[in-house]
Motif scaffolding. Structure first.
Motif, PDB file in Angstrom:
ATOM      1  N   LEU A  48      -2.434   1.866  -3.807  1.00 17.36           N
ATOM      2  CA  LEU A  48      -3.164   1.745  -2.548  1.00 17.36           C
ATOM      3  C   LEU A  48      -4.658   1.811  -2.832  1.00 17.36           C
ATOM      4  O   LEU A  48      -5.112   2.636  -3.626  1.00 17.36           O
ATOM      5  CB  LEU A  48      -2.763   2.872  -1.592  1.00 17.36           C
ATOM      6  CG  LEU A  48      -1.283   2.932  -1.193  1.00 17.36           C
ATOM      7  CD1 LEU A  48      -1.046   4.081  -0.232  1.00 17.36           C
ATOM      8  CD2 LEU A  48      -0.835   1.622  -0.569  1.00 17.36           C
ATOM      9  N   GLY A  49      -5.427   0.966  -2.155  1.00 20.86           N
ATOM     10  CA  GLY A  49      -6.848   0.880  -2.442  1.00 20.86           C
ATOM     11  C   GLY A  49      -7.599   2.181  -2.257  1.00 20.86           C
ATOM     12  O   GLY A  49      -8.502   2.505  -3.030  1.00 20.86           O
ATOM     13  N   ILE A  50      -7.213   2.979  -1.243  1.00 23.28           N
ATOM     14  CA  ILE A  50      -7.965   4.193  -0.956  1.00 23.28           C
ATOM     15  C   ILE A  50      -7.684   5.293  -1.984  1.00 23.28           C
ATOM     16  O   ILE A  50      -8.535   6.135  -2.254  1.00 23.28           O
ATOM     17  CB  ILE A  50      -7.660   4.696   0.474  1.00 23.28           C
ATOM     18  CG1 ILE A  50      -8.647   5.800   0.877  1.00 23.28           C
ATOM     19  CG2 ILE A  50      -6.221   5.148   0.596  1.00 23.28           C
ATOM     20  CD1 ILE A  50      -8.562   6.180   2.338  1.00 23.28           C
ATOM     21  N   VAL A  51      -6.485   5.302  -2.561  1.00 21.13           N
ATOM     22  CA  VAL A  51      -6.137   6.294  -3.591  1.00 21.13           C
ATOM     23  C   VAL A  51      -5.415   5.574  -4.739  1.00 21.13           C
ATOM     24  O   VAL A  51      -4.222   5.806  -4.977  1.00 21.13           O
ATOM     25  CB  VAL A  51      -5.272   7.451  -3.030  1.00 21.13           C
ATOM     26  CG1 VAL A  51      -6.109   8.406  -2.202  1.00 21.13           C
ATOM     27  CG2 VAL A  51      -4.102   6.899  -2.193  1.00 21.13           C
ATOM     28  N   MET A 110      -3.089   7.430  -7.341  1.00 25.97           N
ATOM     29  CA  MET A 110      -1.912   8.148  -6.863  1.00 25.97           C
ATOM     30  C   MET A 110      -0.683   7.244  -6.935  1.00 25.97           C
ATOM     31  O   MET A 110      -0.658   6.166  -6.331  1.00 25.97           O
ATOM     32  CB  MET A 110      -2.131   8.596  -5.416  1.00 25.97           C
ATOM     33  CG  MET A 110      -1.011   9.420  -4.828  1.00 25.97           C
ATOM     34  SD  MET A 110      -0.983  11.087  -5.502  1.00 25.97           S
ATOM     35  CE  MET A 110       0.506  11.728  -4.704  1.00 25.97           C
ATOM     36  N   PRO A 111       0.350   7.610  -7.700  1.00 29.31           N
ATOM     37  CA  PRO A 111       1.539   6.744  -7.800  1.00 29.31           C
ATOM     38  C   PRO A 111       2.368   6.755  -6.523  1.00 29.31           C
ATOM     39  O   PRO A 111       2.473   7.779  -5.847  1.00 29.31           O
ATOM     40  CB  PRO A 111       2.314   7.361  -8.968  1.00 29.31           C
ATOM     41  CG  PRO A 111       1.916   8.800  -8.965  1.00 29.31           C
ATOM     42  CD  PRO A 111       0.486   8.836  -8.512  1.00 29.31           C
ATOM     43  N   HIS A 112       2.923   5.610  -6.187  1.00 26.88           N
ATOM     44  CA  HIS A 112       3.839   5.467  -5.060  1.00 26.88           C
ATOM     45  C   HIS A 112       5.033   4.647  -5.530  1.00 26.88           C
ATOM     46  O   HIS A 112       4.900   3.845  -6.453  1.00 26.88           O
ATOM     47  CB  HIS A 112       3.167   4.759  -3.881  1.00 26.88           C
ATOM     48  CG  HIS A 112       1.972   5.475  -3.342  1.00 26.88           C
ATOM     49  ND1 HIS A 112       0.716   5.375  -3.919  1.00 26.88           N
ATOM     50  CD2 HIS A 112       1.837   6.311  -2.298  1.00 26.88           C
ATOM     51  CE1 HIS A 112      -0.136   6.118  -3.236  1.00 26.88           C
ATOM     52  NE2 HIS A 112       0.519   6.694  -2.244  1.00 26.88           N
ATOM     53  N   PHE A 166      -2.703  10.546 -13.249  1.00 23.97           N
ATOM     54  CA  PHE A 166      -1.863  11.504 -12.528  1.00 23.97           C
ATOM     55  C   PHE A 166      -1.292  12.584 -13.450  1.00 23.97           C
ATOM     56  O   PHE A 166      -1.286  13.757 -13.074  1.00 23.97           O
ATOM     57  CB  PHE A 166      -0.739  10.761 -11.801  1.00 23.97           C
ATOM     58  CG  PHE A 166      -0.024  11.608 -10.789  1.00 23.97           C
ATOM     59  CD1 PHE A 166      -0.664  12.029  -9.631  1.00 23.97           C
ATOM     60  CD2 PHE A 166       1.288  11.994 -11.001  1.00 23.97           C
ATOM     61  CE1 PHE A 166      -0.002  12.820  -8.693  1.00 23.97           C
ATOM     62  CE2 PHE A 166       1.969  12.776 -10.071  1.00 23.97           C
ATOM     63  CZ  PHE A 166       1.318  13.186  -8.912  1.00 23.97           C
ATOM     64  N   PRO A 167      -0.797  12.263 -14.641  1.00 21.50           N
ATOM     65  CA  PRO A 167      -0.316  13.336 -15.524  1.00 21.50           C
ATOM     66  C   PRO A 167      -1.386  14.383 -15.841  1.00 21.50           C
ATOM     67  O   PRO A 167      -1.090  15.579 -15.911  1.00 21.50           O
ATOM     68  CB  PRO A 167       0.119  12.581 -16.788  1.00 21.50           C
ATOM     69  CG  PRO A 167       0.495  11.223 -16.291  1.00 21.50           C
ATOM     70  CD  PRO A 167      -0.502  10.929 -15.203  1.00 21.50           C
ATOM     71  N   ALA A 172      -7.756  14.806  -4.348  1.00 28.26           N
ATOM     72  CA  ALA A 172      -7.782  15.644  -3.152  1.00 28.26           C
ATOM     73  C   ALA A 172      -6.518  15.414  -2.326  1.00 28.26           C
ATOM     74  O   ALA A 172      -5.884  16.364  -1.862  1.00 28.26           O
ATOM     75  CB  ALA A 172      -9.029  15.347  -2.320  1.00 28.26           C
ATOM     76  N   PHE A 173      -6.141  14.148  -2.157  1.00 33.94           N
ATOM     77  CA  PHE A 173      -4.907  13.838  -1.438  1.00 33.94           C
ATOM     78  C   PHE A 173      -3.709  14.465  -2.149  1.00 33.94           C
ATOM     79  O   PHE A 173      -2.836  15.069  -1.512  1.00 33.94           O
ATOM     80  CB  PHE A 173      -4.703  12.330  -1.332  1.00 33.94           C
ATOM     81  CG  PHE A 173      -3.355  11.953  -0.754  1.00 33.94           C
ATOM     82  CD1 PHE A 173      -3.159  11.916   0.614  1.00 33.94           C
ATOM     83  CD2 PHE A 173      -2.275  11.672  -1.584  1.00 33.94           C
ATOM     84  CE1 PHE A 173      -1.922  11.608   1.149  1.00 33.94           C
ATOM     85  CE2 PHE A 173      -1.038  11.358  -1.062  1.00 33.94           C
ATOM     86  CZ  PHE A 173      -0.857  11.322   0.318  1.00 33.94           C
TER      87      PHE A 173
END
Length: 262
Positions: free
Chosen positions: A165-168, A171-173, A26-27, A60-61
């Motif tokens: 999350l498996g799909i992304v 991506m941090p949550h 992500f960075p 993309a997300f």
């Protein structure tokens, strides 16, 4: 590029296609995104170009999500990564928001924010948090909501990572806890938080994220030399999505057309 032309479509047709994964975390994506943003005037064009440049769905997300936040808050500093904080233990419904915004006792020009948000996309990597909070109830008993802008590093803000999350997975949550966070008057958005932010953002996010994911798949198609008829159909969807993203997100016709596109 201006909002009135379709230079972004020409770009998607002619820009070089990456042949291998380039952004490992992500960075690294953040650095690439910040370089890209100034090149395109509208948020939806940023979403499309960001999706096109992505080597995986997560980026993309991320591009669509950030572009939607920039659409929601045009004054947002585009060099800073944002995250919107709505969902609590009762879900994302406005009536379930308990995160509380109250006047800071003894200081008429400041406010205090307390509460928790249970699921925030991009929380760990955010510089800025856009937070929905209640100030009490209206005369008809509804939850009175306001939006506030808070630096993620502000004293009293604690961010806890959630499982990927498996799909992304890249991506941090996270969860976000606000404890006696002190805010100036200018941190509060004008007007009602639901009609001014929560409601339109759902449409903005659908449009921008879907556009970014379409552009990502379009890049896959270009790289894999898919039939021209398939790529043309995808271009028509992206042009339609772009047109809706430039319209008011509160218009009923936008929701009807978006439903058809999805």
């Amino acid at each position: 590029m201006t909002a009135t032309d379709l230079a972004v479509i020409e770009y998607l047709l002619q820009a070089p296609i990456a042949s291998s994964a380039r952004l490992a975390d992500f960075p690294e994506w953040k650095r690439a995104w910040k370089k890209m943003v100034p090149l395109w005037e509208t948020s939806v064009d940023r979403a499309l170009v960001g999706g096109f440049a992505a080597d995986r769905p997560a980026w993309a997300f991320a591009a669509g999500y950030q572009a939607a936040l920039q659409c929601l808050m045009p004054t947002l500093d585009n060099t800073r990564i944002a995250a919107i904080c709505i969902t609590e233990k009762g879900g994302p419904h406005p009536a379930r928001i308990e995160c509380r915004l109250t006047p800071d006792s003894g200081r008429g020009d400041r406010w205090r924010l307390d509460g928790r948000k249970e699921f925030v996309s991009g929380a760990e990597g955010a510089d800025i948090l856009l937070v929905a909070a209640t100030t009490g109830t209206t005369a008809d008993g509804r939850n009175a909501l306001r939006m506030v802008t808070i630096p993620a590093a502000r004293k009293g803000v604690t961010i806890t990572a959630l499982p990927s999350l498996g799909i992304v997975p890249e991506m941090p949550h996270g969860k976000v806890h606000f404890e006696a966070v002190s805010l100036p008057d200018e941190a509060l958005w004008p007007g009602d938080g639901y009609t001014g932010a929560i409601k339109p953002f759902r449409t903005m996010e659908d449009l921008h994220v879907t556009g970014a994911l379409l552009a990502w798949v379009f890049a896959v198609g270009r790289r894999s030399v898919w039939p021209a008829s398939v790529l043309e159909a995808m271009l028509s969807l992206m042009v339609s999505m772009r047109g809706l993203a430039l319209a008011s997100p509160l218009g009923p016709h936008v929701h009807l057309a978006l439903g058809g596109l999805l």
